[in-house]
Design a protein around this motif. Structure first.
Motif, PDB file in Angstrom:
ATOM      1  N   ILE A 238      -4.758   0.405 -14.873  1.00  0.00           N
ATOM      2  CA  ILE A 238      -4.152   1.683 -15.276  1.00  0.00           C
ATOM      3  C   ILE A 238      -4.624   2.141 -16.646  1.00  0.00           C
ATOM      4  CG2 ILE A 238      -2.091   1.442 -13.827  1.00  0.00           C
ATOM      5  CD1 ILE A 238      -0.594   0.742 -16.466  1.00  0.00           C
ATOM      6  N   PRO A 287       3.708  -5.768 -22.969  1.00  0.00           N
ATOM      7  CA  PRO A 287       3.939  -4.320 -22.831  1.00  0.00           C
ATOM      8  C   PRO A 287       3.209  -3.716 -21.627  1.00  0.00           C
ATOM      9  CG  PRO A 287       2.820  -4.841 -24.923  1.00  0.00           C
ATOM     10  CD  PRO A 287       3.162  -6.136 -24.288  1.00  0.00           C
ATOM     11  N   PHE A 288       2.079  -4.301 -21.267  1.00  0.00           N
ATOM     12  CA  PHE A 288       1.321  -3.795 -20.114  1.00  0.00           C
ATOM     13  C   PHE A 288       2.109  -4.044 -18.821  1.00  0.00           C
ATOM     14  CE2 PHE A 288      -2.802  -3.705 -17.581  1.00  0.00           C
ATOM     15  CZ  PHE A 288      -3.161  -2.420 -17.956  1.00  0.00           C
ATOM     16  N   LEU A 291       4.848  -1.519 -18.686  1.00  0.00           N
ATOM     17  CA  LEU A 291       4.334  -0.188 -18.320  1.00  0.00           C
ATOM     18  C   LEU A 291       4.095  -0.098 -16.813  1.00  0.00           C
ATOM     19  CD1 LEU A 291       3.403   2.585 -19.250  1.00  0.00           C
ATOM     20  CD2 LEU A 291       1.153   1.618 -19.742  1.00  0.00           C
ATOM     21  N   ARG A 294       7.439   0.427 -15.220  1.00  0.00           N
ATOM     22  CA  ARG A 294       7.915   1.786 -15.509  1.00  0.00           C
ATOM     23  C   ARG A 294       7.196   2.796 -14.617  1.00  0.00           C
ATOM     24  NH1 ARG A 294       8.695   5.141 -20.365  1.00  0.00           N
ATOM     25  NH2 ARG A 294       9.786   6.888 -19.389  1.00  0.00           N
ATOM     26  N   LEU A 295       5.869   2.678 -14.535  1.00  0.00           N
ATOM     27  CA  LEU A 295       5.071   3.622 -13.743  1.00  0.00           C
ATOM     28  C   LEU A 295       5.414   3.519 -12.257  1.00  0.00           C
ATOM     29  CD1 LEU A 295       1.383   3.585 -15.009  1.00  0.00           C
ATOM     30  CD2 LEU A 295       2.868   5.570 -14.707  1.00  0.00           C
TER      31      LEU A 295
END
Lengths: 360, 360
Positions: A238, A287-288, A291, A294-295
């Motif tokens: 991503i 954090p990846f 993310l 979240r996505l």
């Protein structure tokens, strides 16, 4: 492309065997059902595939003629590279024509369709051989409809911190481990190498953007017919400057209940044919992971349930195991290198984590 | 498709004028340079476009024959719908054939290419007329290379909380305001309607996924040749179950220094042909803004510098202005409805915000 009988392959990987753009050759040899008679790469002629893939006793030869002199005689020439942009190097045209004239089928995963080339098409018609372009998109052109998974089906997508770091290999290892554990498990091929291995699927990077998510949704529907545990091959990453949209099409099209993040310790920047002065760093894992969740959650809830490390840059086995432990502590997730150390243990932990998800 | 001389248009929007799928017709009438002689929609025949677009005195007629009887006589039939999946309704075939036989060119933005249809192609060849399929992708097939913007160029992308809520209109209003303020400004069309209006560009949703980001990168390069302020038309939304990958291709391909978020207060769920039991809620603005910045920042730093509201669901003007003030307070960003209330003020605030960005 659907399921098909076994073939005897000669794999063309001129100048690329064992390197990045030769990943199709390595993937097909490692995971494909077809016997590989020879790899054609004049820069490594006289060598053997076992130097890269231990236990695979396959000669590397300089020319197609040498491959054709082996027993059993190859019946198919497989184009074993996936260069950026997927184009056919001009220097390979002669070999492909020779193969067709010698009665071999040609299997290719390039963006440039071999079957649409007038010279190749005419030669194949004259020789009565077949050309299979795995990247040719399905006729179906449908946008996603927001399909839900069938009850009892678990869909897992491999995602990654870069392209070409092992998302397909991890998916195949996990399917094998799931089957070994007695589960009904299917692999959903979303790229040309996966399609060559499993005999069906679609190359998502070749689809018309408007239909990418709808086609992935449809592939997963087929995957659910093939197994209860549906392991979808991921593509790109991503955060990749060129391919991130393909990755998001997989995440939102497959709506996986769980994801497995593939990462290659020691890689310092994205592997990418960019401008000389540009460099794109690798993401930080925690954090990846957040993310990704979240996505994915914008369309359907999903959790990264494990990290699969590609430790191929760490030669020492103890160091590789220490890195696995370090990443497990860093992320708080089950972690292993399923290609190097076996997938049984990681699969068991993934299965338990998926069954515990509130949305499964 | 490149810049072209003006035309006299008859716009076919049968059964759809003023509705969602007729957005191409409304966009071309509102923002296109070409005089529109008539809209063809038998369900609204006898009416006038001015009922939907005040000040646009254009008759709505029932048939092509009626449109051809008007002065000036139309020289082009423009297909004025963009249905899900972009297919041509069978019932329109007769009208298109009539138009070709009457000597009109046909301009279309459908996924189904009019020019590839044997019957239409033969008719156009016989009549000596042209068929333009705006969604036909460029021959260029290149992945992104990680290009940087030229010094002094500012690239702004419109993003949104859904498809079909006004990202193109906002981009065009902002370009007009920038030009009115004396700036050198360009619009980068990324969809068929924008291409019909500005005469160039590419329909990103029609591109092969692998080349979507590379093509957007290339469109922005051309945009930078056309102006110092480059306003890129956005597509879809990053939380759209069917089109999010197209949106991300725009974000990572254009690498905008700034984004403008378009939102439609009062809309409760994504406008999307999904399964009857599925509904996808609209995002909350502030976390959605943060997510855009996070996602864009994976490749290049970017900030959402303003919110452009589409207040068309709020009839009362005072209520619309109150909603604008409310969203401005909620997000902490400049906010306005540039289509309804003019874009000059919002543009000035956007320009100041962009110039203040540390990476500009």
């Amino acid at each position: 492309v659907s399921d098909r009988p076994l073939r005897h392959l000669a794999i063309l990987a001129e100048g690329n065997f064992g390197f990045h753009y030769g990943k199709t050759a390595v993937g097909v040899i490692r995971y494909g059902p077809d016997p590989v008679v020879a790899v054609i790469d004049s820069t490594k002629a006289g060598g053997n595939v076992s130097a890269i893939l231990p236990g695979r006793d396959i000669p590397i030869v300089a020319t197609l003629a040498e491959a054709l002199a082996l027993e059993p005689r190859p019946d198919t020439l497989l184009i074993g590279i996936a260069p950026t942009g997927g184009r056919l190097p001009d220097s390979w045209r002669v070999t492909i024509l020779e193969a067709i004239r010698a009665g071999l089928d040609v299997h290719s995963g390039l963006h440039t369709f071999i079957g649409d080339d007038p010279e190749f098409a005419a030669a194949a018609a004259a020789a009565g051989t077949a050309i299979v372009d795995y990247r040719r998109p399905p006729d179906r052109m449908e946008t996603a409809v927001g399909r839900r998974h069938e009850p009892g089906k678990r869909v897992i997508l491999t995602v990654g911190t870069d392209c070409a770091i092992g998302k397909m290999s991890v998916a195949l290892e996990l399917r094998a481990a799931a089957r070994a554990a007695g589960r009904s498990a299917a692999f959903v091929p979303t790229g040309q190498t996966g399609m060559m291995i499993d005999g069906w699927g679609a190359a998502v990077d070749r689809l018309i953007s408007d239909f990418a998510q709808g086609t992935v949704e449809w592939l997963v529907e087929e995957g659910e017919r093939r197994g209860d545990w549906v392991i979808v091959e991921g593509q790109g990453s991503i955060d990749h400057p060129a391919y991130s949209s393909v990755t998001l099409a997989l995440i939102h099209g497959a709506t996986p209940q769980a994801m497995v993040l593939v990462h290659k310790p020691g890689q310092v920047a994205h592997d990418f044919d960019h401008l000389p002065d540009r460099s794109f760093p690798m993401a930080e894992l925690r954090p990846f992971i957040d993310l990704h969740e979240r996505l994915a959650g914008l369309v359907a809830p999903s959790k990264v349930v494990a990290v699969a490390l590609n430790t191929s840059l760490i030669a020492d086995e103890a160091e590789a195991r220490a890195e696995i432990a370090r990443v497990e502590a860093e992320t708080g997730l089950p972690c292993d290198d399923p290609v190097r150390f076996g997938a049984a243990g990681l699969w068991a932990r993934i299965e338990a984590a998926v069954e515990a998800l509130p949305w499964v």
